[in-house]
Motif scaffolding. Sequence first.
Motif, PDB file in Angstrom:
ATOM      1  N   ALA A  21      -7.828  -1.859  19.075  1.00 29.50           N
ATOM      2  CA  ALA A  21      -8.663  -1.747  17.881  1.00 29.50           C
ATOM      3  C   ALA A  21      -8.617  -0.338  17.298  1.00 29.50           C
ATOM      4  O   ALA A  21      -8.907  -0.147  16.129  1.00 29.50           O
ATOM      5  CB  ALA A  21     -10.088  -2.144  18.203  1.00 29.50           C
ATOM      6  N   ASP A  22      -8.254   0.655  18.115  1.00 32.10           N
ATOM      7  CA  ASP A  22      -8.161   2.020  17.632  1.00 32.10           C
ATOM      8  C   ASP A  22      -6.881   2.286  16.855  1.00 32.10           C
ATOM      9  O   ASP A  22      -6.733   3.341  16.270  1.00 32.10           O
ATOM     10  CB  ASP A  22      -8.247   3.002  18.811  1.00 32.10           C
ATOM     11  CG  ASP A  22      -9.637   3.044  19.417  1.00 32.10           C
ATOM     12  OD1 ASP A  22     -10.596   2.675  18.704  1.00 32.10           O
ATOM     13  OD2 ASP A  22      -9.762   3.425  20.589  1.00 32.10           O
ATOM     14  N   ASP A  23      -5.950   1.347  16.841  1.00 34.18           N
ATOM     15  CA  ASP A  23      -4.697   1.504  16.119  1.00 34.18           C
ATOM     16  C   ASP A  23      -4.784   0.723  14.809  1.00 34.18           C
ATOM     17  O   ASP A  23      -4.647  -0.501  14.815  1.00 34.18           O
ATOM     18  CB  ASP A  23      -3.539   0.999  16.985  1.00 34.18           C
ATOM     19  CG  ASP A  23      -2.187   1.203  16.323  1.00 34.18           C
ATOM     20  OD1 ASP A  23      -2.138   1.491  15.101  1.00 34.18           O
ATOM     21  OD2 ASP A  23      -1.175   1.052  17.020  1.00 34.18           O
ATOM     22  N   PRO A  24      -5.025   1.405  13.692  1.00 34.13           N
ATOM     23  CA  PRO A  24      -5.209   0.703  12.417  1.00 34.13           C
ATOM     24  C   PRO A  24      -4.019  -0.172  12.009  1.00 34.13           C
ATOM     25  O   PRO A  24      -4.213  -1.241  11.447  1.00 34.13           O
ATOM     26  CB  PRO A  24      -5.431   1.828  11.412  1.00 34.13           C
ATOM     27  CG  PRO A  24      -5.848   3.002  12.216  1.00 34.13           C
ATOM     28  CD  PRO A  24      -5.204   2.844  13.553  1.00 34.13           C
ATOM     29  N   ILE A  90      -3.443   5.769   5.933  1.00 39.69           N
ATOM     30  CA  ILE A  90      -3.866   6.999   5.261  1.00 39.69           C
ATOM     31  C   ILE A  90      -5.364   7.216   5.467  1.00 39.69           C
ATOM     32  O   ILE A  90      -6.070   6.311   5.899  1.00 39.69           O
ATOM     33  CB  ILE A  90      -3.513   6.986   3.755  1.00 39.69           C
ATOM     34  CG1 ILE A  90      -4.200   5.823   3.043  1.00 39.69           C
ATOM     35  CG2 ILE A  90      -2.000   6.905   3.565  1.00 39.69           C
ATOM     36  CD1 ILE A  90      -4.049   5.874   1.531  1.00 39.69           C
ATOM     37  N   ASP A  91      -5.798   8.408   5.135  1.00 39.63           N
ATOM     38  CA  ASP A  91      -7.213   8.780   5.224  1.00 39.63           C
ATOM     39  C   ASP A  91      -7.777   8.473   6.611  1.00 39.63           C
ATOM     40  O   ASP A  91      -8.795   7.810   6.753  1.00 39.63           O
ATOM     41  CB  ASP A  91      -8.002   8.080   4.126  1.00 39.63           C
ATOM     42  CG  ASP A  91      -9.366   8.718   3.876  1.00 39.63           C
ATOM     43  OD1 ASP A  91      -9.583   9.871   4.333  1.00 39.63           O
ATOM     44  OD2 ASP A  91     -10.210   8.061   3.241  1.00 39.63           O
ATOM     45  N   ASN A  92      -7.042   8.942   7.623  1.00 34.09           N
ATOM     46  CA  ASN A  92      -7.451   8.764   9.018  1.00 34.09           C
ATOM     47  C   ASN A  92      -7.628   7.291   9.393  1.00 34.09           C
ATOM     48  O   ASN A  92      -8.533   6.925  10.130  1.00 34.09           O
ATOM     49  CB  ASN A  92      -8.724   9.559   9.306  1.00 34.09           C
ATOM     50  CG  ASN A  92      -8.888   9.860  10.778  1.00 34.09           C
ATOM     51  OD1 ASN A  92      -7.916   9.877  11.535  1.00 34.09           O
ATOM     52  ND2 ASN A  92     -10.119  10.087  11.203  1.00 34.09           N
ATOM     53  N   VAL A  96      -4.755   0.990   5.263  1.00 32.15           N
ATOM     54  CA  VAL A  96      -3.428   0.721   5.812  1.00 32.15           C
ATOM     55  C   VAL A  96      -2.655  -0.090   4.786  1.00 32.15           C
ATOM     56  O   VAL A  96      -3.168  -1.077   4.244  1.00 32.15           O
ATOM     57  CB  VAL A  96      -3.501  -0.070   7.140  1.00 32.15           C
ATOM     58  CG1 VAL A  96      -2.103  -0.409   7.648  1.00 32.15           C
ATOM     59  CG2 VAL A  96      -4.291   0.695   8.184  1.00 32.15           C
ATOM     60  N   TYR A  97      -1.438   0.353   4.519  1.00 36.08           N
ATOM     61  CA  TYR A  97      -0.509  -0.423   3.705  1.00 36.08           C
ATOM     62  C   TYR A  97       0.528  -0.994   4.652  1.00 36.08           C
ATOM     63  O   TYR A  97       1.143  -0.252   5.421  1.00 36.08           O
ATOM     64  CB  TYR A  97       0.162   0.449   2.639  1.00 36.08           C
ATOM     65  CG  TYR A  97      -0.815   0.897   1.569  1.00 36.08           C
ATOM     66  CD1 TYR A  97      -1.148   0.051   0.521  1.00 36.08           C
ATOM     67  CD2 TYR A  97      -1.414   2.146   1.640  1.00 36.08           C
ATOM     68  CE1 TYR A  97      -2.053   0.453  -0.450  1.00 36.08           C
ATOM     69  CE2 TYR A  97      -2.329   2.553   0.673  1.00 36.08           C
ATOM     70  CZ  TYR A  97      -2.637   1.704  -0.374  1.00 36.08           C
ATOM     71  OH  TYR A  97      -3.546   2.098  -1.317  1.00 36.08           O
ATOM     72  N   GLN A  98       0.698  -2.299   4.598  1.00 30.76           N
ATOM     73  CA  GLN A  98       1.636  -2.971   5.496  1.00 30.76           C
ATOM     74  C   GLN A  98       2.576  -3.848   4.682  1.00 30.76           C
ATOM     75  O   GLN A  98       2.145  -4.728   3.946  1.00 30.76           O
ATOM     76  CB  GLN A  98       0.898  -3.829   6.523  1.00 30.76           C
ATOM     77  CG  GLN A  98       1.807  -4.612   7.449  1.00 30.76           C
ATOM     78  CD  GLN A  98       2.655  -3.707   8.329  1.00 30.76           C
ATOM     79  OE1 GLN A  98       2.121  -2.895   9.081  1.00 30.76           O
ATOM     80  NE2 GLN A  98       3.973  -3.832   8.234  1.00 30.76           N
ATOM     81  N   GLU A  99       3.866  -3.575   4.836  1.00 32.94           N
ATOM     82  CA  GLU A  99       4.886  -4.382   4.193  1.00 32.94           C
ATOM     83  C   GLU A  99       5.178  -5.604   5.068  1.00 32.94           C
ATOM     84  O   GLU A  99       5.301  -5.481   6.294  1.00 32.94           O
ATOM     85  CB  GLU A  99       6.143  -3.519   4.045  1.00 32.94           C
ATOM     86  CG  GLU A  99       7.350  -4.213   3.505  1.00 32.94           C
ATOM     87  CD  GLU A  99       8.553  -3.290   3.528  1.00 32.94           C
ATOM     88  OE1 GLU A  99       8.939  -2.803   2.450  1.00 32.94           O
ATOM     89  OE2 GLU A  99       9.091  -3.055   4.632  1.00 32.94           O
ATOM     90  N   VAL A 100       5.276  -6.771   4.443  1.00 31.91           N
ATOM     91  CA  VAL A 100       5.643  -7.985   5.146  1.00 31.91           C
ATOM     92  C   VAL A 100       6.832  -8.589   4.408  1.00 31.91           C
ATOM     93  O   VAL A 100       6.757  -8.866   3.208  1.00 31.91           O
ATOM     94  CB  VAL A 100       4.478  -8.999   5.210  1.00 31.91           C
ATOM     95  CG1 VAL A 100       4.896 -10.247   5.974  1.00 31.91           C
ATOM     96  CG2 VAL A 100       3.253  -8.368   5.855  1.00 31.91           C
TER      97      VAL A 100
END
Length: 140
Positions: A21-24, A90-92, A96-100
């Motif tokens: 859960a700590d890994d965005p 970004i921003d700690n 999150v931007y994720q490409e699929v």
Amino acid sequence: MRAFFIAAFLCCITFAPAARADDPVRTAQSLIEQQIEAFLHDDAATAYSFAAPGIKALFPDKDSFFAMVKKSYQPVYHPGNYAFGKSSAIDNGAVVYQEVLITGTDDKDWTAIYQITRQPDGSYKINGVQILSKTTSEGI
């Protein structure tokens, strides 16, 4: 000695979800996978549960949300295959931007760029998806 190894193993299992859960980025990918699975099973309620408050304000119930996804986001609604591409937190980790990368059921290739945002309670929700009719990524 054997009891020590069993206890250590149980501690690892118990605390593993908290570490994840700590890994965005991993959290974002998990949300995306779960939402796609809900779409594949025509489970509107579950798919809607991953939407951020801003999306829910635009589509105030699961039925209107599901109708919009079916109409405008067909590659995401029922992908043939998909794989995660580039990601950026970004921003700690607040966004999150994720490409699929998606191959549709019609064999056309698409790129979906998800924006996942951390909510005030610390959870993450899908705040938007941009669909591109090519598989090259730019800007992530």
